[in-house]
Write a protein that holds these residues in place. Sequence first.
Motif, short mmCIF file in Angstrom:
data_model
loop_
_atom_site.label_atom_id
_atom_site.label_comp_id
_atom_site.label_asym_id
_atom_site.label_seq_id
_atom_site.Cartn_x
_atom_site.Cartn_y
_atom_site.Cartn_z
N VAL A 1 -37.29 -2.38 -26.19
CA VAL A 1 -36.02 -1.71 -25.60
C VAL A 1 -35.66 -2.60 -25.32
O VAL A 1 -35.61 -4.08 -25.26
CB VAL A 1 -37.02 -1.14 -24.67
CG1 VAL A 1 -36.35 -0.49 -23.49
CG2 VAL A 1 -38.59 -0.40 -24.94
N ARG A 2 -34.14 -1.82 -25.31
CA ARG A 2 -32.95 -2.89 -25.15
C ARG A 2 -32.59 -2.59 -23.49
O ARG A 2 -32.14 -1.25 -22.99
CB ARG A 2 -31.67 -2.62 -26.01
CG ARG A 2 -30.75 -2.97 -25.50
CD ARG A 2 -29.35 -2.70 -26.43
NE ARG A 2 -27.90 -3.81 -25.68
CZ ARG A 2 -26.80 -4.06 -26.61
NH1 ARG A 2 -27.22 -3.82 -27.70
NH2 ARG A 2 -25.98 -5.29 -26.46
N ASP A 3 -32.56 -3.01 -22.87
CA ASP A 3 -32.17 -3.14 -21.22
C ASP A 3 -31.19 -3.75 -20.89
O ASP A 3 -30.78 -5.03 -20.62
CB ASP A 3 -33.69 -3.72 -20.67
CG ASP A 3 -32.96 -3.01 -18.83
OD1 ASP A 3 -32.22 -2.13 -18.60
OD2 ASP A 3 -34.13 -3.37 -18.06
N THR B 1 -40.06 -10.79 -23.84
CA THR B 1 -38.35 -10.53 -23.39
C THR B 1 -37.45 -11.40 -23.76
O THR B 1 -37.85 -12.72 -23.41
CB THR B 1 -38.67 -10.80 -21.67
OG1 THR B 1 -39.25 -9.43 -21.49
CG2 THR B 1 -36.77 -10.15 -20.96
N ARG C 1 -36.66 -6.50 -24.85
CA ARG C 1 -37.97 -6.17 -24.12
C ARG C 1 -39.00 -5.77 -25.49
O ARG C 1 -38.85 -4.86 -26.35
CB ARG C 1 -38.45 -4.96 -23.08
CG ARG C 1 -37.95 -5.55 -22.64
CD ARG C 1 -38.08 -5.14 -20.69
NE ARG C 1 -37.18 -5.06 -19.86
CZ ARG C 1 -37.17 -6.20 -18.56
NH1 ARG C 1 -37.84 -7.45 -18.53
NH2 ARG C 1 -36.15 -6.16 -17.50
N ARG D 1 -25.98 -0.67 -13.76
CA ARG D 1 -27.42 -0.66 -13.97
C ARG D 1 -27.35 -0.28 -15.91
O ARG D 1 -27.64 1.59 -15.87
CB ARG D 1 -28.54 -0.84 -13.44
CG ARG D 1 -28.73 -1.34 -12.80
CD ARG D 1 -29.22 -1.24 -10.75
NE ARG D 1 -29.79 -1.61 -9.90
CZ ARG D 1 -30.76 -2.33 -9.03
NH1 ARG D 1 -31.75 -0.69 -10.23
NH2 ARG D 1 -30.30 -2.41 -8.06
N THR D 2 -27.18 -0.46 -16.65
CA THR D 2 -27.61 0.35 -18.21
C THR D 2 -29.21 0.59 -17.99
O THR D 2 -29.91 -0.56 -17.91
CB THR D 2 -27.57 -1.07 -19.17
OG1 THR D 2 -26.47 -1.63 -18.90
CG2 THR D 2 -27.39 -0.34 -20.39
N GLU D 3 -29.02 1.90 -18.56
CA GLU D 3 -29.99 2.54 -18.97
C GLU D 3 -30.80 1.47 -19.77
O GLU D 3 -30.48 1.16 -21.15
CB GLU D 3 -30.35 3.91 -19.19
CG GLU D 3 -29.48 4.92 -17.64
CD GLU D 3 -29.69 6.22 -18.03
OE1 GLU D 3 -29.98 6.54 -19.03
OE2 GLU D 3 -28.88 7.13 -17.03
N GLU D 4 -32.72 1.61 -19.86
CA GLU D 4 -33.19 1.63 -20.81
C GLU D 4 -33.24 1.76 -22.51
O GLU D 4 -33.39 3.76 -22.48
CB GLU D 4 -34.53 0.61 -20.53
CG GLU D 4 -35.21 -0.17 -19.92
CD GLU D 4 -36.28 -0.23 -19.76
OE1 GLU D 4 -37.30 0.73 -20.24
OE2 GLU D 4 -36.93 -0.77 -18.67
N HIS D 5 -33.45 1.83 -23.67
CA HIS D 5 -32.40 2.69 -24.76
C HIS D 5 -33.84 2.08 -26.07
O HIS D 5 -34.22 0.68 -26.02
CB HIS D 5 -31.42 2.35 -25.75
CG HIS D 5 -30.17 2.65 -24.62
ND1 HIS D 5 -29.96 4.16 -24.82
CD2 HIS D 5 -29.36 2.53 -23.94
CE1 HIS D 5 -28.67 4.23 -23.74
NE2 HIS D 5 -28.86 3.51 -23.10
N ASN E 1 -38.96 -11.85 -14.14
CA ASN E 1 -37.41 -10.66 -13.74
C ASN E 1 -36.36 -11.51 -12.95
O ASN E 1 -35.47 -12.34 -13.22
CB ASN E 1 -37.78 -9.45 -12.80
CG ASN E 1 -38.37 -8.36 -13.47
OD1 ASN E 1 -37.85 -8.33 -14.70
ND2 ASN E 1 -38.48 -8.09 -13.23
#
Length: 518
Positions: free
Chosen positions: A255-257, A274, A262, A165-169, A143
């Motif tokens: 996953v898109r964060d 990542t 990711r 902050r954008t949530e993970e999708h 990170n």
Amino acid sequence: MSEPRPEHTSFFGIPPHSYRLHPAVLGVWSLRQAWPFALVAIGGQLPLLFTLPMLAVVLLQAGLRWLRFSYRLTGDALVIEEGLLARKQRTIPFDRIQAVDISRRLTHRPFGVVELRVETVGAGSAEGKFDALASDDAQRLRNRLLRLAPDEPSASEPGVDSAERTEEHVLVRLTPGWLVRAGLTGGRIGVAAAIVGAGQQLFGDRIDELVESVPGLLGRQSGAVLAVVIVAGLSVMFLLSVAATALAYWDFTVVRDGQTLRIRTGLLNQRAATIPLRRVQSVSLEENLLRRCFGWASLSVEVAGRADDQGQFQASALLPLGPRGQAEELAALVLDAIDPRETALEVMPTRARTRRMVRAAVFSVAVTAALVYAFGPLGWLGLLTLLPAAGLAEASYRALGWAHRPGLTVSRRGGLLRRTTMVPERSLQALVRRSSFFQRRRRLATLEAHVAGGVDASAKLLDLDAQLAEQLLERLAGIAVTSASVEEVPSAPGDDGPQPTTAQTERVEGGGFEPPKA
């Protein structure tokens, strides 16, 4: 955010406030180096008095290496110091980091640690490699390395509200059913064939003796037995292919964060990658002949600097296998504001088809002449190769396509394995216009849009109209490349010519490109 505890010591030249690898790295390094000696000793090929000193040397070397390895984070860079006798210091600026991968190999599992690799632009192998870190420390370091980049502020920095902050999708989660389909239709069948071939090389004489003895042992039933053996061998190849695919892509999840992808995959060797979206150089959609019949495709992205342990560039799979519509939707998400589904591909001129048909005819004539020379009149059957050669030529022509719109260049090629490559203008590194002797006779040329990464990641517009290729070259050079290398390479047939040099690029807004009317 907490940090790994620093080693406040300067023993063995380690600077204060630096961090060490996890002590379990002693076991990881020792396992990697000592297992050949251990196997030979277990087999009774080496005396114990010789094996024990060798293991002691391995442990001593690992201990000294651990004492001499340290890393620290400065304001804008990662600094790594290592070396037993010759000290080496490597500085990696945050803004050059392309991707950070975390993997857990079999050698890590007994010690509960992971490996972290830092990939940078233009590197042929991992610039930073941490062979053993605690899982939490690896996550925090990843990170820090990614979110401290100047053009991507961390959500923990002042001025960034936590509500923003954008949530993970979850974009992709591969099911076991798709794993089986990928194994049965993918290129890993070749891996299984190689394993079977290796077995043939090792046990070929015994297999031949067995086959020769079958007619005498079974009489009239030998043909049926051989057929069963062949079917069983093919089944084993397919099973090995499915097993290899399952090992590589088990629990495959994307996953898109926010602006980061990711990727998690692997059964025995688990890997977590990542990838910042701004680092994606190109997107490739692949369909082999069998998968096209079912409407399936795979999708991968190229990230500059990503390489394997041998220094070979490798792409990151985003969808090992899935419906073509899902692959296209995923490509649109990765390219963000540029939707390739809205970009219709242009066909190549019919002169490109004629060129391929001529090559098919030349191939068939050459094969026929060789067979006639070897077998006499029976060799004229070689003319039968003209039909499949012409079919492949037609399929190769129909696969050709290209498109250019503001922000995106697309190329498609490949008769049996069709590859559609999408290159954002911000990723362009160099433009190359090629024209072989036979292309010039038909007023054709090939335009290559190179990116920082592997050769397959570049968009290659095969057999464009020569005038169109020149106009498109000037257009791309004017709106997308400010200091890239732009070459025009007259090449011999089959010659790839020199590779362009890598240069910095920037995106320049411009209008669409209209090809000249016929």
